[in-house]
Motif scaffolding. Structure first.
Motif, PDB file in Angstrom:
ATOM      1  N   GLN A  91       0.831  -1.212   0.000  1.00  0.00           N
ATOM      2  CA  GLN A  91       0.000   0.000   0.000  1.00  0.00           C
ATOM      3  C   GLN A  91       0.858   1.251   0.000  1.00  0.00           C
ATOM      4  O   GLN A  91       0.576   2.216  -0.716  1.00  0.00           O
ATOM      5  N   MET A  92       1.920   1.225   0.787  1.00  0.00           N
ATOM      6  CA  MET A  92       2.806   2.389   0.888  1.00  0.00           C
ATOM      7  C   MET A  92       3.517   2.639  -0.444  1.00  0.00           C
ATOM      8  O   MET A  92       3.581   3.782  -0.907  1.00  0.00           O
ATOM      9  N   VAL A  93       4.039   1.580  -1.064  1.00  0.00           N
ATOM     10  CA  VAL A  93       4.734   1.730  -2.349  1.00  0.00           C
ATOM     11  C   VAL A  93       3.771   2.305  -3.392  1.00  0.00           C
ATOM     12  O   VAL A  93       4.089   3.276  -4.085  1.00  0.00           O
ATOM     13  N   PHE A  94       2.581   1.704  -3.503  1.00  0.00           N
ATOM     14  CA  PHE A  94       1.629   2.188  -4.497  1.00  0.00           C
ATOM     15  C   PHE A  94       1.216   3.625  -4.204  1.00  0.00           C
ATOM     16  O   PHE A  94       1.093   4.439  -5.133  1.00  0.00           O
ATOM     17  N   SER A  95       1.014   3.957  -2.930  1.00  0.00           N
ATOM     18  CA  SER A  95       0.608   5.319  -2.570  1.00  0.00           C
ATOM     19  C   SER A  95       1.663   6.342  -2.935  1.00  0.00           C
ATOM     20  O   SER A  95       1.344   7.431  -3.440  1.00  0.00           O
ATOM     21  N   LEU A  96       2.926   6.008  -2.701  1.00  0.00           N
ATOM     22  CA  LEU A  96       4.009   6.931  -3.058  1.00  0.00           C
ATOM     23  C   LEU A  96       4.076   7.131  -4.572  1.00  0.00           C
ATOM     24  O   LEU A  96       4.253   8.259  -5.051  1.00  0.00           O
ATOM     25  N   VAL A  97       3.914   6.049  -5.324  1.00  0.00           N
ATOM     26  CA  VAL A  97       3.922   6.152  -6.791  1.00  0.00           C
ATOM     27  C   VAL A  97       2.721   6.968  -7.270  1.00  0.00           C
ATOM     28  O   VAL A  97       2.851   7.846  -8.129  1.00  0.00           O
ATOM     29  N   ALA A  98       1.540   6.693  -6.698  1.00  0.00           N
ATOM     30  CA  ALA A  98       0.330   7.420  -7.104  1.00  0.00           C
ATOM     31  C   ALA A  98       0.454   8.911  -6.795  1.00  0.00           C
ATOM     32  O   ALA A  98       0.061   9.754  -7.604  1.00  0.00           O
ATOM     33  N   ASP A  99       1.018   9.248  -5.629  1.00  0.00           N
ATOM     34  CA  ASP A  99       1.227  10.655  -5.282  1.00  0.00           C
ATOM     35  C   ASP A  99       2.236  11.309  -6.226  1.00  0.00           C
ATOM     36  O   ASP A  99       2.021  12.418  -6.715  1.00  0.00           O
ATOM     37  N   ALA A 100       3.346  10.617  -6.483  1.00  0.00           N
ATOM     38  CA  ALA A 100       4.408  11.181  -7.320  1.00  0.00           C
ATOM     39  C   ALA A 100       3.936  11.413  -8.752  1.00  0.00           C
ATOM     40  O   ALA A 100       4.335  12.391  -9.393  1.00  0.00           O
ATOM     41  N   ARG A 101       3.077  10.553  -9.246  1.00  0.00           N
ATOM     42  CA  ARG A 101       2.593  10.671 -10.627  1.00  0.00           C
ATOM     43  C   ARG A 101       1.273  11.433 -10.737  1.00  0.00           C
ATOM     44  O   ARG A 101       0.807  11.709 -11.835  1.00  0.00           O
ATOM     45  N   GLY A 102       0.650  11.726  -9.605  1.00  0.00           N
ATOM     46  CA  GLY A 102      -0.643  12.404  -9.651  1.00  0.00           C
ATOM     47  C   GLY A 102      -1.714  11.521 -10.274  1.00  0.00           C
ATOM     48  O   GLY A 102      -2.581  11.999 -10.997  1.00  0.00           O
ATOM     49  N   MET A 103      -1.657  10.227  -9.975  1.00  0.00           N
ATOM     50  CA  MET A 103      -2.588   9.267 -10.576  1.00  0.00           C
ATOM     51  C   MET A 103      -4.003   9.445 -10.035  1.00  0.00           C
ATOM     52  O   MET A 103      -4.194   9.902  -8.914  1.00  0.00           O
ATOM     53  N   PHE A 104      -4.989   9.073 -10.833  1.00  0.00           N
ATOM     54  CA  PHE A 104      -6.391   9.044 -10.442  1.00  0.00           C
ATOM     55  C   PHE A 104      -6.891  10.390  -9.935  1.00  0.00           C
ATOM     56  O   PHE A 104      -7.711  10.459  -9.022  1.00  0.00           O
ATOM     57  N   GLY A 105      -6.391  11.456 -10.486  1.00  0.00           N
ATOM     58  CA  GLY A 105      -6.846  12.790 -10.117  1.00  0.00           C
ATOM     59  C   GLY A 105      -6.241  13.349  -8.839  1.00  0.00           C
ATOM     60  O   GLY A 105      -6.642  14.414  -8.377  1.00  0.00           O
ATOM     61  N   LEU A 106      -5.274  12.633  -8.254  1.00  0.00           N
ATOM     62  CA  LEU A 106      -4.608  13.151  -7.052  1.00  0.00           C
ATOM     63  C   LEU A 106      -3.693  14.307  -7.431  1.00  0.00           C
ATOM     64  O   LEU A 106      -3.159  14.339  -8.537  1.00  0.00           O
TER      65      LEU A 106
END
Length: 150
Positions: free
Chosen positions: A105-120
């Motif tokens: 979860q932590m790895v995916f969350s960091l990647v999602a935050d860094a890439r701005g995935m899913f509208g983040l």
């Protein structure tokens, strides 16, 4: 209780409930199949959600339609239940499954935050984020390879 501590308490409680869910679903998998272990909680959750909707009649938060990818949560949830139901019944047991799951979860969350995935909003992880990830992975490895009497 302060206004800022409520999210922390709720997140902690959700983590406790997640561990219970993995235990319950893993137990279902030992008495059935992985598909059965995924179907039962999703069917039960659907029924409970329908009862809550009927009783509480909540107002719609937003009149706009969610993006199409948001509906994939059920598919991701079904796979997650099957994967954790399987791994809980291996040498990882409940604690190892939760520990490795937290690291994932932590790895995916960091990647999602860094890439701005899913509208983040795009947010590059800070040094403290990488440090927290390192500690979670180290703790997971200690728990799995050096914890308990295996």
């Amino acid at each position: 209780m302060s206004h800022t501590s409520l999210p922390l308490i709720l997140a902690f409680g959700a983590g406790c409930l997640l561990s219970l869910m993995v235990l319950f679903n893993g137990t279902l998998a030992t008495h059935g199949t992985l598909l059965f272990a995924s179907w039962v909680p999703h069917a039960t959750g659907t029924l409970v959600a329908l009862v809550f909707l009927a009783v509480l009649r909540p107002a719609k938060a937003n009149a706009s339609r969610p993006p199409l990818w948001a509906y994939a949560g059920g598919l991701v949830g079904a796979f997650t239940v099957m994967a954790t139901s399987y791994t809980m019944n291996t040498a990882l047991a409940l604690s190892g499954t939760i520990a490795i799951g937290l690291a994932g979860q932590m790895v995916f969350s960091l990647v999602a935050d860094a890439r701005g995935m899913f509208g983040l909003p795009q947010k590059w992880p800070a040094a403290k984020d990488w440090g927290a990830l390192a500690l979670i992975i180290a703790g997971s490895l200690i728990l799995i390879f050096f914890g308990g009497a295996a």
